[in-house]
Design a protein around this motif. Structure first.
Motif, PDB file in Angstrom:
ATOM      1  N   GLY A 169       4.876   6.983   7.469  1.00 53.09           N
ATOM      2  CA  GLY A 169       4.126   6.353   8.551  1.00 53.09           C
ATOM      3  C   GLY A 169       3.507   5.016   8.184  1.00 53.09           C
ATOM      4  N   TRP A 170       3.991   4.387   7.131  1.00 50.66           N
ATOM      5  CA  TRP A 170       3.389   3.128   6.665  1.00 50.66           C
ATOM      6  C   TRP A 170       3.588   1.970   7.638  1.00 50.66           C
ATOM      7  CZ3 TRP A 170       6.033  -1.385   5.285  1.00 50.66           C
ATOM      8  CH2 TRP A 170       7.429  -1.286   5.215  1.00 50.66           C
ATOM      9  N   LEU A 171       4.532   2.081   8.559  1.00 48.52           N
ATOM     10  CA  LEU A 171       4.788   1.000   9.512  1.00 48.52           C
ATOM     11  C   LEU A 171       3.919   1.064  10.768  1.00 48.52           C
ATOM     12  CD1 LEU A 171       8.656   0.611   9.348  1.00 48.52           C
ATOM     13  CD2 LEU A 171       6.920  -1.037   8.657  1.00 48.52           C
ATOM     14  N   TYR A 180       4.726  -3.937  -5.851  1.00 46.93           N
ATOM     15  CA  TYR A 180       5.172  -4.964  -4.906  1.00 46.93           C
ATOM     16  C   TYR A 180       6.673  -4.845  -4.654  1.00 46.93           C
ATOM     17  CZ  TYR A 180       0.692  -7.304  -5.673  1.00 46.93           C
ATOM     18  OH  TYR A 180      -0.637  -7.605  -5.748  1.00 46.93           O
ATOM     19  N   GLY A 181       7.362  -3.936  -5.350  1.00 45.77           N
ATOM     20  CA  GLY A 181       8.811  -3.809  -5.209  1.00 45.77           C
ATOM     21  C   GLY A 181       9.571  -4.857  -5.999  1.00 45.77           C
ATOM     22  N   LEU A 182       8.890  -5.507  -6.947  1.00 45.80           N
ATOM     23  CA  LEU A 182       9.479  -6.575  -7.750  1.00 45.80           C
ATOM     24  C   LEU A 182       9.598  -6.125  -9.193  1.00 45.80           C
ATOM     25  CD1 LEU A 182       7.269  -9.419  -6.244  1.00 45.80           C
ATOM     26  CD2 LEU A 182       9.612  -8.841  -5.601  1.00 45.80           C
ATOM     27  N   SER A 183      10.469  -6.798  -9.967  1.00 45.95           N
ATOM     28  CA  SER A 183      10.664  -6.437 -11.361  1.00 45.95           C
ATOM     29  C   SER A 183      11.181  -7.635 -12.140  1.00 45.95           C
ATOM     30  CB  SER A 183      11.669  -5.293 -11.481  1.00 45.95           C
ATOM     31  OG  SER A 183      11.909  -4.968 -12.831  1.00 45.95           O
ATOM     32  N   ASN A 184      10.792  -7.726 -13.386  1.00 48.31           N
ATOM     33  CA  ASN A 184      11.330  -8.769 -14.265  1.00 48.31           C
ATOM     34  C   ASN A 184      12.658  -8.356 -14.893  1.00 48.31           C
ATOM     35  OD1 ASN A 184       9.350 -10.728 -13.923  1.00 48.31           O
ATOM     36  ND2 ASN A 184       8.024  -9.773 -15.440  1.00 48.31           N
ATOM     37  N   GLN A 185      12.995  -7.053 -14.873  1.00 48.07           N
ATOM     38  CA  GLN A 185      14.248  -6.605 -15.478  1.00 48.07           C
ATOM     39  C   GLN A 185      15.194  -5.924 -14.484  1.00 48.07           C
ATOM     40  OE1 GLN A 185      11.359  -4.879 -15.809  1.00 48.07           O
ATOM     41  NE2 GLN A 185      10.710  -4.956 -17.902  1.00 48.07           N
ATOM     42  N   ALA A 186      14.667  -5.044 -13.648  1.00 50.93           N
ATOM     43  CA  ALA A 186      15.513  -4.251 -12.755  1.00 50.93           C
ATOM     44  C   ALA A 186      16.103  -5.125 -11.652  1.00 50.93           C
ATOM     45  CB  ALA A 186      14.724  -3.103 -12.157  1.00 50.93           C
ATOM     46  N   ARG A 195       0.833  -1.209   0.000  1.00 55.19           N
ATOM     47  CA  ARG A 195       0.000   0.000   0.000  1.00 55.19           C
ATOM     48  C   ARG A 195       0.866   1.257   0.000  1.00 55.19           C
ATOM     49  NH1 ARG A 195      -3.047  -3.470   3.241  1.00 55.19           N
ATOM     50  NH2 ARG A 195      -2.293  -2.588   5.196  1.00 55.19           N
ATOM     51  N   ALA A 196       1.984   1.225   0.737  1.00 53.58           N
ATOM     52  CA  ALA A 196       2.882   2.379   0.766  1.00 53.58           C
ATOM     53  C   ALA A 196       3.559   2.587  -0.585  1.00 53.58           C
ATOM     54  CB  ALA A 196       3.930   2.200   1.867  1.00 53.58           C
ATOM     55  N   GLY A 201       6.056   4.757  -3.906  1.00 53.58           N
ATOM     56  CA  GLY A 201       7.166   4.033  -4.524  1.00 53.58           C
ATOM     57  C   GLY A 201       7.587   4.558  -5.875  1.00 53.58           C
ATOM     58  N   GLN A 202       6.635   4.891  -6.719  1.00 58.37           N
ATOM     59  CA  GLN A 202       6.880   5.428  -8.054  1.00 58.37           C
ATOM     60  C   GLN A 202       7.860   4.589  -8.868  1.00 58.37           C
ATOM     61  OE1 GLN A 202       8.110   9.179  -6.519  1.00 58.37           O
ATOM     62  NE2 GLN A 202       6.070  10.064  -6.643  1.00 58.37           N
TER      63      GLN A 202
END
Length: 187
Positions: free
Chosen positions: A74-76, A176-182, A30-31, A36-37
């Motif tokens: 404040g996401w935590l 989700y902070g995941l990537s197929n390339q980065a 959610r944060a 995250g952008q």
């Protein structure tokens, strides 16, 4: 990516570690939607120490300014009693890099049959013959249980850490902070 921050889950007699990890990741998701952008990636540095387990540490990777903004949001809230949050630190020199990605399994033969029936106009028995129950794909990867905000259904988010590589790969990260390339720094 010049910085990282570790979030270490603490043992809790009331809540099992997977439940806390799922709750932490849901809050992070959610944060990242808000802050995250596409510039913050994640990894699980303890992955593989126990079969099928992501471990008790979630590492956030990004520019120090992006991590500061995220942590100031404040996401935590509500999780602070269940984890140790370390300071934002610079990435060590000479680290390897790794792509951490989501893997989606074709695990529902029934859903695949419905899709085949729609696309090809097959009857239910023809679709069952074409796609037997044994066609369900089983993944041998660690996962998180995630609740969808839109459908209110829970699903498994399978996470794969690809082999380490010498050079970083550019790209953006999902919410989700995941990537197929980065790639993220791996140390």
């Amino acid at each position: 990516m010049d910085a990282y921050i570790d979030l270490q889950l603490l043992p809790d007699p009331e809540f099992p570690a997977p439940m806390l990890r799922n709750a932490l990741f849901a809050k992070l998701h959610r944060a990242l939607v808000s802050h995250g952008q596409g510039r913050i990636g994640i990894s699980f540095p303890q992955v593989g120490k126990k079969a099928g387990d992501l471990g008790d540490c979630l590492r956030l990777h990004g520019q120090a300014s992006d991590l500061e903004t995220l942590m100031a949001s404040g996401w935590l809230q509500g999780m602070r009693d269940h984890l140790t949050t370390f300071a934002i630190r610079p990435v060590p020199e000479g680290t390897q890099h790794r792509v951490v990605r989501r893997v989606q399994a074709q695990s529902s033969p029934e859903r695949l049959r419905r899709r085949l029936m729609r696309r090809k106009g097959l009857a239910a028995d023809e679709a069952r013959a074409a796609i037997p129950d044994s066609a369900a794909e089983r993944l041998n990867l660690p996962w998180l249980d995630i609740g969808s905000q839109s459908t209110r259904q829970t699903f498994r988010l399978f996470i794969e850490h690809l082999p380490p590589q010498a050079t970083p790969s550019p790209g953006t990260f999902s919410a989700y902070g995941l990537s197929n390339q980065a790639s993220i720094p791996w140390f």
